[in-house]
Motif scaffolding. Sequence first.
Motif, short mmCIF file in Angstrom:
data_model
loop_
_atom_site.label_atom_id
_atom_site.label_comp_id
_atom_site.label_asym_id
_atom_site.label_seq_id
_atom_site.Cartn_x
_atom_site.Cartn_y
_atom_site.Cartn_z
N ILE A 133 0.84 -1.20 0.00
CA ILE A 133 0.00 0.00 0.00
C ILE A 133 0.88 1.25 0.00
N HIS A 134 1.92 1.23 0.82
CA HIS A 134 2.82 2.37 0.90
C HIS A 134 3.53 2.60 -0.43
N LEU A 135 3.94 1.54 -1.08
CA LEU A 135 4.63 1.63 -2.36
C LEU A 135 3.73 2.17 -3.45
N TYR A 136 2.47 1.73 -3.47
CA TYR A 136 1.54 2.11 -4.53
C TYR A 136 0.95 3.51 -4.33
N ASN A 137 1.19 4.10 -3.19
CA ASN A 137 0.60 5.41 -2.88
C ASN A 137 1.70 6.40 -2.53
N GLN A 138 2.30 6.94 -3.57
CA GLN A 138 3.44 7.84 -3.38
C GLN A 138 3.06 9.10 -2.62
N TRP A 139 1.80 9.49 -2.63
CA TRP A 139 1.35 10.68 -1.91
C TRP A 139 1.57 10.54 -0.40
N LEU A 140 1.68 9.30 0.08
CA LEU A 140 1.94 9.10 1.50
C LEU A 140 3.33 9.59 1.91
N GLU A 141 4.23 9.71 0.92
CA GLU A 141 5.59 10.16 1.21
C GLU A 141 5.61 11.60 1.71
N ASN A 142 4.55 12.33 1.44
CA ASN A 142 4.49 13.75 1.84
C ASN A 142 3.96 13.94 3.26
N ILE A 143 3.61 12.84 3.91
CA ILE A 143 3.04 12.92 5.26
C ILE A 143 4.11 12.54 6.28
N PRO A 144 4.30 13.33 7.33
CA PRO A 144 5.28 12.99 8.37
C PRO A 144 4.99 11.61 8.96
N THR A 145 6.01 10.79 9.11
CA THR A 145 5.82 9.45 9.66
C THR A 145 6.08 9.43 11.16
N LEU A 146 5.25 8.67 11.83
CA LEU A 146 5.26 8.62 13.29
C LEU A 146 5.58 7.21 13.76
N THR A 147 6.41 7.11 14.80
CA THR A 147 6.69 5.83 15.41
C THR A 147 6.46 5.96 16.91
N LEU A 148 6.46 4.86 17.63
CA LEU A 148 6.15 4.88 19.05
C LEU A 148 7.30 5.46 19.87
N ASN A 149 6.95 6.04 21.01
CA ASN A 149 7.97 6.62 21.90
C ASN A 149 8.92 5.56 22.44
N SER A 150 8.41 4.35 22.61
CA SER A 150 9.24 3.27 23.15
C SER A 150 8.88 1.94 22.50
N THR A 151 9.80 0.99 22.57
CA THR A 151 9.58 -0.33 21.99
C THR A 151 8.55 -1.10 22.81
N ARG A 152 7.61 -1.70 22.15
CA ARG A 152 6.57 -2.48 22.83
C ARG A 152 6.57 -3.91 22.29
N LYS A 153 6.15 -4.83 23.13
CA LYS A 153 6.05 -6.23 22.73
C LYS A 153 4.59 -6.57 22.45
N THR A 154 4.37 -7.30 21.37
CA THR A 154 3.00 -7.66 21.01
C THR A 154 2.43 -8.73 21.93
N ASN A 155 1.12 -8.66 22.09
CA ASN A 155 0.40 -9.69 22.83
C ASN A 155 -0.67 -10.31 21.94
N TYR A 156 -0.46 -10.18 20.63
CA TYR A 156 -1.45 -10.65 19.65
C TYR A 156 -1.61 -12.16 19.74
N GLY A 157 -0.53 -12.88 19.52
CA GLY A 157 -0.52 -14.31 19.79
C GLY A 157 -1.16 -15.22 18.75
N ILE A 158 -2.25 -14.79 18.14
CA ILE A 158 -2.97 -15.68 17.22
C ILE A 158 -2.57 -15.44 15.77
N ARG A 159 -1.60 -14.55 15.58
CA ARG A 159 -1.17 -14.27 14.22
C ARG A 159 0.32 -13.93 14.23
N LYS A 160 1.07 -14.55 13.35
CA LYS A 160 2.51 -14.36 13.31
C LYS A 160 2.85 -13.12 12.48
N SER A 161 3.96 -12.48 12.87
CA SER A 161 4.46 -11.33 12.12
C SER A 161 5.86 -11.65 11.61
#
Length: 206
Positions: A126-154
């Motif tokens: 999606i990011h690759l196909y939508n070059q207009w997204l490049e003009n939007i500031p990107t945000l990341t989390l303040n700190s590293t977090r661990k997932t608790n999803y469990g039922i789906r692999k990443s």
Amino acid sequence: MPRELCQKCNYPVKTCLCHFIEPVKHETKILVLQHPSEVNNKKNTIRVLSLLTDNIQIFVGESEDDFIQVKSLLNQPNTNYFLLYPSEQAKTWDEYSAQNSSKNDKTTANNVLIVLDGTWRKAKKIHLYNQWLENIPTLTLNSTRKTNYGIRKSTVELGLSSIEAIAFVLEDIENISSDPFLKALNGLKTSFTQLMPNTIKQRYDL
């Protein structure tokens, strides 16, 4: 015969999520660009998120033509747009806040968070196909977090589900608790696995 659905959460009555749902009020508006493969995925956490908040819009697609309506929203005045995406240029909310510390307007109601929902491979597409997204500031989390999803692999180390990533970034921006989001995620995990034989359930990180 079709399974009976709960009229509130729209999940099957046997796996109803209502008692896991605590509505959350937040000022930051969420725009989700959801890959079509996620719409009917039973493990889709955006569907759960939409039960927690009404300050969200979901747009399904992959190409730029699919998101023309989203692009038109970017013209709204006095609005701060952020793309939740781990680019090399991504900054934390604290870093953005420090950059704009001289501004008098501190309200978070002017913030719009754009989220790409899908597997990491689909989100990158999606990011690759939508070059207009490049003009939007990107945000990341303040700190590293661990997932608790469990039922789906990443495929990404320390990768989070969409509901977790949104919960944690809202915690950063508005200092609201992520607990209701994580409770709802736990409800999804419970509903997805509760009718499984233990031999199957053991395959998941619960």
